[in-house]
Scaffold this active site. Structure first.
Site, PDB file in Angstrom:
ATOM      1  N   HIS A  50       3.742  -7.746  72.702  1.00 25.01           N
ATOM      2  CA  HIS A  50       4.978  -7.703  71.919  1.00 25.01           C
ATOM      3  C   HIS A  50       5.332  -6.261  71.562  1.00 25.01           C
ATOM      4  O   HIS A  50       4.547  -5.331  71.764  1.00 25.01           O
ATOM      5  CB  HIS A  50       4.831  -8.542  70.660  1.00 25.01           C
ATOM      6  CG  HIS A  50       4.755 -10.008  70.934  1.00 25.01           C
ATOM      7  ND1 HIS A  50       4.594 -10.938  69.936  1.00 25.01           N
ATOM      8  CD2 HIS A  50       4.816 -10.714  72.092  1.00 25.01           C
ATOM      9  CE1 HIS A  50       4.570 -12.153  70.457  1.00 25.01           C
ATOM     10  NE2 HIS A  50       4.692 -12.051  71.768  1.00 25.01           N
ATOM     11  N   GLU A  52       5.504  -4.642  68.754  1.00 23.24           N
ATOM     12  CA  GLU A  52       4.628  -3.960  67.804  1.00 23.24           C
ATOM     13  C   GLU A  52       3.375  -3.419  68.498  1.00 23.24           C
ATOM     14  O   GLU A  52       2.937  -2.301  68.223  1.00 23.24           O
ATOM     15  CB  GLU A  52       4.209  -4.919  66.683  1.00 23.24           C
ATOM     16  CG  GLU A  52       5.374  -5.480  65.890  1.00 23.24           C
ATOM     17  CD  GLU A  52       5.911  -6.802  66.424  1.00 23.24           C
ATOM     18  OE1 GLU A  52       6.413  -7.602  65.609  1.00 23.24           O
ATOM     19  OE2 GLU A  52       5.838  -7.055  67.654  1.00 23.24           O
ATOM     20  N   CYS A  80       4.936 -11.625  64.503  1.00 24.38           N
ATOM     21  CA  CYS A  80       4.370 -12.967  64.627  1.00 24.38           C
ATOM     22  C   CYS A  80       3.059 -13.078  63.853  1.00 24.38           C
ATOM     23  O   CYS A  80       2.367 -12.087  63.616  1.00 24.38           O
ATOM     24  CB  CYS A  80       4.189 -13.347  66.093  1.00 24.38           C
ATOM     25  SG  CYS A  80       2.982 -12.357  66.992  1.00 24.38           S
ATOM     26  N   CYS A  89       0.755 -10.277  65.863  1.00 24.20           N
ATOM     27  CA  CYS A  89       1.112  -8.872  65.622  1.00 24.20           C
ATOM     28  C   CYS A  89       0.870  -8.478  64.170  1.00 24.20           C
ATOM     29  O   CYS A  89       0.505  -7.335  63.888  1.00 24.20           O
ATOM     30  CB  CYS A  89       2.562  -8.624  66.006  1.00 24.20           C
ATOM     31  SG  CYS A  89       2.854  -8.772  67.781  1.00 24.20           S
TER      32      CYS A  89
END
Length: 146
Positions: A50, A52, A80, A89
């Protein structure tokens, strides 16, 4: 005004994901230390890291790992808080001890919706939400209504 500048950068980065991450949303993230971007990333492909994660990895690759705990992460969508194809994350952000997270909009997905924010706050991380929220929500509108 500074928050909006960095969130605009997140939105710009997220746009690079168009056509590559569906059914997931387009998300961008930047790490800022003393007013300078030290890392940035976006969710590049469905099922992969993702925004991040890519942002933190970019900062580390640039030699900025020691600055993470003194930095602010800007992310266009709430991090998330669940295990899916990738780990949460929010946990990575907490483990790296990033001191503050500025979020464009909450994630409407039931497994996340507010839980990412709660996880960050319970780790002692300052959280600010709603920065350019309408723009961030518009960018992820396909995700919200799919």
């Amino acid at each position: 005004m500074t928050d909006e500048i960095f969130m605009h950068r997140c939105i710009h980065l997220a746009a690079k994901a168009a056509g590559y991450v569906a059914p997931n949303p387009q998300v961008g993230a930047v790490l800022v230390h003393d007013g300078k971007i030290i890392g940035e990333g976006w969710h590049k492909r469905y099922g992969e890291a993702h925004a991040e994660v890519n942002c933190i990895s970019d900062a580390i690759q640039k030699g900025n790992e020691s600055l993470l705990q003194y930095s602010v992460m800007y992310v266009s969508l709430e991090p998330c808080a669940h295990f899916g194809k990738t780990p949460p994350c929010a946990d990575l952000i907490a483990n790296k001890k990033i001191r503050k997270v500025v979020i464009g909009c909450r994630d409407p997905f039931d497994a996340v919706n507010g839980k990412g924010i709660e996880r960050l706050q319970s780790a002692g991380i300052e959280v600010k939400t709603g920065v350019l929220g309408d723009e961030c929500m518009k960018q992820t509108s396909g995700f919200y209504f799919s």
